[in-house]
Design an enzyme around this catalytic site. Structure first.
Site, PDB file in Angstrom:
ATOM      1  N   ALA A  43     123.736 -72.647  59.334  1.00  0.00           N
ATOM      2  CA  ALA A  43     123.782 -71.268  59.830  1.00  0.00           C
ATOM      3  C   ALA A  43     123.651 -71.369  61.357  1.00  0.00           C
ATOM      4  O   ALA A  43     123.566 -72.478  61.899  1.00  0.00           O
ATOM      5  CB  ALA A  43     122.656 -70.458  59.218  1.00  0.00           C
ATOM      6  N   VAL A  44     123.588 -70.239  62.043  1.00  0.00           N
ATOM      7  CA  VAL A  44     123.682 -70.304  63.509  1.00  0.00           C
ATOM      8  C   VAL A  44     122.593 -71.185  64.142  1.00  0.00           C
ATOM      9  O   VAL A  44     122.886 -72.016  64.997  1.00  0.00           O
ATOM     10  CB  VAL A  44     123.616 -68.885  64.117  1.00  0.00           C
ATOM     11  CG1 VAL A  44     123.916 -68.943  65.594  1.00  0.00           C
ATOM     12  CG2 VAL A  44     124.598 -67.987  63.439  1.00  0.00           C
ATOM     13  N   MET A  45     121.315 -71.015  63.705  1.00  0.00           N
ATOM     14  CA  MET A  45     120.236 -71.806  64.317  1.00  0.00           C
ATOM     15  C   MET A  45     120.472 -73.297  64.084  1.00  0.00           C
ATOM     16  O   MET A  45     120.336 -74.109  65.006  1.00  0.00           O
ATOM     17  CB  MET A  45     118.867 -71.396  63.745  1.00  0.00           C
ATOM     18  CG  MET A  45     118.313 -70.095  64.255  1.00  0.00           C
ATOM     19  SD  MET A  45     117.939 -70.101  66.013  1.00  0.00           S
ATOM     20  CE  MET A  45     116.403 -71.024  66.074  1.00  0.00           C
ATOM     21  N   ARG A 101     124.913 -76.636  52.355  1.00  0.00           N
ATOM     22  CA  ARG A 101     125.117 -76.492  50.911  1.00  0.00           C
ATOM     23  C   ARG A 101     126.564 -76.101  50.599  1.00  0.00           C
ATOM     24  O   ARG A 101     127.178 -76.622  49.699  1.00  0.00           O
ATOM     25  CB  ARG A 101     124.147 -75.440  50.381  1.00  0.00           C
ATOM     26  CG  ARG A 101     123.748 -75.610  48.944  1.00  0.00           C
ATOM     27  CD  ARG A 101     122.483 -74.803  48.660  1.00  0.00           C
ATOM     28  NE  ARG A 101     122.533 -73.478  49.280  1.00  0.00           N
ATOM     29  CZ  ARG A 101     122.970 -72.376  48.689  1.00  0.00           C
ATOM     30  NH1 ARG A 101     123.388 -72.424  47.447  1.00  0.00           N
ATOM     31  NH2 ARG A 101     122.966 -71.225  49.319  1.00  0.00           N
ATOM     32  N   ASN A 135     110.867 -70.774  60.246  1.00  0.00           N
ATOM     33  CA  ASN A 135     109.615 -70.034  60.463  1.00  0.00           C
ATOM     34  C   ASN A 135     108.782 -70.059  59.188  1.00  0.00           C
ATOM     35  O   ASN A 135     108.522 -69.024  58.569  1.00  0.00           O
ATOM     36  CB  ASN A 135     109.919 -68.587  60.841  1.00  0.00           C
ATOM     37  CG  ASN A 135     110.015 -68.397  62.342  1.00  0.00           C
ATOM     38  OD1 ASN A 135     109.414 -69.149  63.123  1.00  0.00           O
ATOM     39  ND2 ASN A 135     110.768 -67.394  62.757  1.00  0.00           N
ATOM     40  N   SER A 172     111.392 -71.911  68.994  1.00  0.00           N
ATOM     41  CA  SER A 172     111.576 -70.556  69.502  1.00  0.00           C
ATOM     42  C   SER A 172     112.674 -70.508  70.552  1.00  0.00           C
ATOM     43  O   SER A 172     112.843 -71.444  71.326  1.00  0.00           O
ATOM     44  CB  SER A 172     110.277 -70.023  70.102  1.00  0.00           C
ATOM     45  OG  SER A 172     110.509 -68.745  70.647  1.00  0.00           O
ATOM     46  N   GLY A 206     115.578 -68.263  69.732  1.00  0.00           N
ATOM     47  CA  GLY A 206     116.738 -67.624  69.112  1.00  0.00           C
ATOM     48  C   GLY A 206     117.942 -68.544  69.118  1.00  0.00           C
ATOM     49  O   GLY A 206     117.830 -69.750  69.366  1.00  0.00           O
ATOM     50  N   LYS A 214     103.446 -71.529  66.231  1.00  0.00           N
ATOM     51  CA  LYS A 214     104.666 -70.711  66.297  1.00  0.00           C
ATOM     52  C   LYS A 214     104.391 -69.313  65.747  1.00  0.00           C
ATOM     53  O   LYS A 214     104.878 -68.310  66.276  1.00  0.00           O
ATOM     54  CB  LYS A 214     105.814 -71.374  65.520  1.00  0.00           C
ATOM     55  CG  LYS A 214     107.071 -70.508  65.408  1.00  0.00           C
ATOM     56  CD  LYS A 214     107.624 -70.182  66.765  1.00  0.00           C
ATOM     57  CE  LYS A 214     108.890 -69.389  66.889  1.00  0.00           C
ATOM     58  NZ  LYS A 214     109.426 -68.564  65.882  1.00  0.00           N
ATOM     59  N   HIS A 254     102.619 -67.458  68.344  1.00  0.00           N
ATOM     60  CA  HIS A 254     103.626 -67.134  69.371  1.00  0.00           C
ATOM     61  C   HIS A 254     104.354 -65.841  68.987  1.00  0.00           C
ATOM     62  O   HIS A 254     104.523 -64.933  69.803  1.00  0.00           O
ATOM     63  CB  HIS A 254     104.629 -68.295  69.519  1.00  0.00           C
ATOM     64  CG  HIS A 254     105.909 -67.921  70.211  1.00  0.00           C
ATOM     65  ND1 HIS A 254     106.913 -67.193  69.602  1.00  0.00           N
ATOM     66  CD2 HIS A 254     106.342 -68.142  71.469  1.00  0.00           C
ATOM     67  CE1 HIS A 254     107.900 -66.988  70.456  1.00  0.00           C
ATOM     68  NE2 HIS A 254     107.582 -67.563  71.606  1.00  0.00           N
ATOM     69  N   ASN A 255     104.756 -65.760  67.738  1.00  0.00           N
ATOM     70  CA  ASN A 255     105.482 -64.573  67.297  1.00  0.00           C
ATOM     71  C   ASN A 255     104.592 -63.335  67.298  1.00  0.00           C
ATOM     72  O   ASN A 255     105.037 -62.237  67.622  1.00  0.00           O
ATOM     73  CB  ASN A 255     106.077 -64.789  65.900  1.00  0.00           C
ATOM     74  CG  ASN A 255     107.355 -65.607  65.950  1.00  0.00           C
ATOM     75  OD1 ASN A 255     107.568 -66.353  66.905  1.00  0.00           O
ATOM     76  ND2 ASN A 255     108.187 -65.493  64.942  1.00  0.00           N
ATOM     77  N   GLU A 266     104.429 -62.233  70.666  1.00  0.00           N
ATOM     78  CA  GLU A 266     105.748 -61.631  70.942  1.00  0.00           C
ATOM     79  C   GLU A 266     105.751 -60.153  70.501  1.00  0.00           C
ATOM     80  O   GLU A 266     106.202 -59.274  71.242  1.00  0.00           O
ATOM     81  CB  GLU A 266     106.803 -62.437  70.180  1.00  0.00           C
ATOM     82  CG  GLU A 266     108.212 -61.899  70.148  1.00  0.00           C
ATOM     83  CD  GLU A 266     109.113 -62.763  69.239  1.00  0.00           C
ATOM     84  OE1 GLU A 266     109.169 -63.995  69.440  1.00  0.00           O
ATOM     85  OE2 GLU A 266     109.749 -62.206  68.328  1.00  0.00           O
ATOM     86  N   LYS A 285     110.303 -59.780  60.117  1.00  0.00           N
ATOM     87  CA  LYS A 285     110.538 -60.789  59.072  1.00  0.00           C
ATOM     88  C   LYS A 285     109.235 -61.347  58.536  1.00  0.00           C
ATOM     89  O   LYS A 285     109.234 -62.067  57.556  1.00  0.00           O
ATOM     90  CB  LYS A 285     111.420 -61.899  59.618  1.00  0.00           C
ATOM     91  CG  LYS A 285     112.813 -61.394  59.938  1.00  0.00           C
ATOM     92  CD  LYS A 285     113.760 -62.536  60.196  1.00  0.00           C
ATOM     93  CE  LYS A 285     115.001 -62.013  60.903  1.00  0.00           C
ATOM     94  NZ  LYS A 285     114.710 -61.632  62.300  1.00  0.00           N
ATOM     95  N   ARG A 290     105.082 -50.970  64.133  1.00  0.00           N
ATOM     96  CA  ARG A 290     106.396 -51.156  63.492  1.00  0.00           C
ATOM     97  C   ARG A 290     106.379 -50.513  62.096  1.00  0.00           C
ATOM     98  O   ARG A 290     107.352 -49.880  61.684  1.00  0.00           O
ATOM     99  CB  ARG A 290     106.729 -52.639  63.355  1.00  0.00           C
ATOM    100  CG  ARG A 290     107.075 -53.295  64.676  1.00  0.00           C
ATOM    101  CD  ARG A 290     107.740 -54.640  64.438  1.00  0.00           C
ATOM    102  NE  ARG A 290     107.823 -55.397  65.673  1.00  0.00           N
ATOM    103  CZ  ARG A 290     108.495 -56.535  65.790  1.00  0.00           C
ATOM    104  NH1 ARG A 290     109.133 -57.054  64.762  1.00  0.00           N
ATOM    105  NH2 ARG A 290     108.527 -57.183  66.939  1.00  0.00           N
TER     106      ARG A 290
HETATM  107  C1  6PG Z   1     111.709 -66.900  68.357  1.00  0.00           C
HETATM  108  C2  6PG Z   1     111.558 -65.616  67.647  1.00  0.00           C
HETATM  109  C3  6PG Z   1     112.186 -65.680  66.312  1.00  0.00           C
HETATM  110  C4  6PG Z   1     112.366 -64.292  65.778  1.00  0.00           C
HETATM  111  C5  6PG Z   1     111.446 -63.919  64.714  1.00  0.00           C
HETATM  112  C6  6PG Z   1     110.724 -62.620  64.803  1.00  0.00           C
HETATM  113  O1  6PG Z   1     110.670 -67.397  68.719  1.00  0.00           O
HETATM  114  O2  6PG Z   1     112.833 -67.365  68.561  1.00  0.00           O
HETATM  115  O3  6PG Z   1     110.210 -65.301  67.491  1.00  0.00           O
HETATM  116  O4  6PG Z   1     111.488 -66.564  65.517  1.00  0.00           O
HETATM  117  O5  6PG Z   1     112.730 -63.376  66.631  1.00  0.00           O
HETATM  118  O6  6PG Z   1     112.289 -63.941  63.633  1.00  0.00           O
HETATM  119  O7  6PG Z   1     111.512 -61.625  64.315  1.00  0.00           O
HETATM  120  P1  6PG Z   1     111.002 -60.302  63.600  1.00  0.00           P
HETATM  121  O8  6PG Z   1     110.785 -59.345  64.718  1.00  0.00           O
HETATM  122  O9  6PG Z   1     112.158 -59.933  62.744  1.00  0.00           O
HETATM  123  O10 6PG Z   1     109.806 -60.613  62.796  1.00  0.00           O
END
Ligand code: 6PG
Length: 488
Positions: A22-24, A44, A113, A139, A141, A193, A196-197, A200, A271, A298
């Site tokens: 997938a993209v990542m 897969r 994640n 991290s 994206g 991580k 970190h989120n 974020e 997520k 949220r």
């Molecule tokens: C990163 C981001 C990445 C993502 C998360 C959070 O570090 O690159 O944190 O992991 O943006 O999925 O997204 P949500 O806002 O959907 O929880």
């Protein structure tokens, strides 16, 4: 192509393999290839592997595999495999699919994640088979995966010795320093991580509240506010999130000609990593109020039915708002934002310290701030100051109390109070600003309300209490003659 079939085994030429295109995953594989590594790639669905190699094969050396067996066979020993698949059941299933093909000493890294408790479990299962399992936060994206993310790997030091140099090479670099370091054993990388989120989320919520205050207080347009954020981005608040805020605010919807921010539904999902940060903090007993408020904000935003009912039924008694000194107000909001942001980070680092102690991870918090300076979503100038704080005092109890941050917050304190008070008076919801200030006041207060709560608990449940004037555990006979008895 795979072992056991009639096709000849491929020669082991690949330095590293990536599962999940997938993209990542495909961007990470391309990033590795751009740095001269030969990268085995497997998905897969075979068509996706072929598509990636067709579109990007010219960017480096890729070894596409049609099945897991030939994928593993194409890797040099010890095999280094990065899984870039969905967290949860898909990760477990992918691990199970590669396991039969691995040998002792091989390294499997999960770059998704994943929840750190899953990582601890998986690390235990794989290490029992002589394999290394590295749970790693990544991290930045899609763009970061391609051009240089911030990477937070856990696992053994031995696994890091083999995998770390490659990860450091492909990570973002700030002042020549890679944004990747060994975080600690088993789940430490995914834990960091996760936090970190969480940070974020808090950072984004605080920026959102700042925008709301400025828009309502000044009656300014999104484009005007884009200028304010762009200006802030040139100072102490310089960060990726402030930068993209200006970009989003400046964007105009092509279809309607209206500001983009006005045509987007005001409901934010998640997520799950923010929620995990709060759940884990509750388990650890660490107040991460900024992150919690951001997560709940949220949730509230998504309660459309409740919001609709409330808008129809509940009174709004906010005073009309006419900010007279516009420049002073903008400065106040900027200072309140900075102070609240320091609180969110301080709380996040508290959570890391608590988990590190509980799990015996020995996480170097200064190093975490260092690897967050580039590549990741919360990358910011200000992370240098956090690294410096932990360099000054590696055992720092409270980031807020570091002289640099204590000074910043101290200088912004009255602005912070004015902003929260004005927000309350004018009906602007600022849960993250207000809770950060309440946390600050809770920290510095001489006597907390917990004394009264202890009294209540002792009265209705004989939960006992301690005294300020002498050691011991006490209970008052509330229903009797109210004498105090000493229990220990
Ligand atoms: C990163 C981001 C990445 C993502 C998360 C959070 O570090 O690159 O944190 O992991 O943006 O999925 O997204 P949500 O806002 O959907 O929880």
């Amino acid at each position: 192509m795979s072992a056991g079939r009639s096709e000849p085994s491929p020669v082991a030429t690949a330095d590293i393999g990536v599962v999940g295109m997938a993209v990542m995953g495909s961007n990470l594989a391309r990033n590795l290839a751009h740095h001269g590594y030969t990268v085995a790639v497997y998905n897969r669905t075979r068509a996706r592997t072929e598509e990636v190699v067709r579109d990007h094969g010219g960017e480096g050396r890729f070894v596409p595999a049609a099945d897991v067996g030939s994928f593993v066979e194409s890797l040099k020993r010890p095999r280094r495999i990065i899984l870039m698949v969905k967290a949860g059941a898909a990760t477990d299933a992918t691990i199970q699919s590669v396991l039969p093909h691995l040998e002792a000493g091989d390294i499997v890294m999960d770059g998704g994640n994943s929840h750190f408790l899953d990582t601890i479990r998986r690390e235990g299962e794989l290490s029992a088979r002589g394999l290394h399992f590295v749970g790693s936060g990544i991290s930045g994206g899609e763009e970061g995966a391609l051009t240089g993310p911030s990477i937070m790997p856990g696992g053994t030091a031995e696994a890091y010795a083999s995998l770390g140099p490659m990860l450091e090479t492909i990570s973002a670099h700030v002042d020549g320093v890679p944004c990747c370091t060994h975080v600690g054993p088993d789940g430490a990388g995914h834990f960091v991580k996760m936090v970190h989120n969480g940070i974020e989320y808090a950072d984004m919520q605080l920026i959102g509240e700042s925008y709301d205050l400025l828009r309502r207080g000044l009656g300014a347009s999104p484009a005007e506010l884009a200028d304010v954020f762009a200006q802030w981005n040139a100072g102490d608040l310089e960060s990726f999130l402030i930068e993209i805020t200006a970009e989003v605010l400046r964007h105009v919807d092509a279809g309607t000609g209206r500001p983009f921010v006005d045509v987007v539904l005001d409901r934010a999902g998640q997520k799950g990593t923010g929620k995990w940060t709060v759940q884990t903090a509750l388990d650890l007993g660490v107040p991460v109020t900024g992150i919690a408020e951001a997560t709940f904000a949220r949730a509230l935003s998504s309660q459309s039915t409740q919001r609709e009912v409330a808008r129809e039924v509940l009174p709004r008694d906010a005073e009309p708002w006419d900010v007279t000194d516009r420049d002073a107000f903008v400065t106040d909001v900027r200072q309140a934002l900075y102070a609240s942001k320091v609180v969110a980070y301080s709380q996040g680092f508290d959570e890391i310290a608590a988990a590190s102690a509980e799990h015996g991870w020995d996480i170097d918090r200064g190093a975490m701030a260092r690897i967050w300076r580039g590549g990741c979503i919360i990358r910011a100038q200000f992370l240098n100051r956090i690294t410096e704080a932990y360099e000054r005092d590696p055992g720092l109890t409270l980031l807020l109390a570091d002289p640099y941050f204590a000074d910043i917050v101290g200088r912004g304190l009255s602005a912070w109070r004015r902003v929260v008070a004005q927000a309350a008076l004018h009906g602007v919801p600022t849960p993250a600003f207000a809770s950060s200030l309440a946390y600050y006041d809770g920290l510095v207060t001489e006597r907390s309300t917990a004394a009264l709560i202890q009294g209540q608990r002792d009265l209705f449940g004989a939960h006992t209490y301690q005294r300020v004037d002498r050691p011991g555990v006490f209970h008052t006979l509330w229903t009797g003659d109210r004498t105090e008895i000493e229990l220990a």
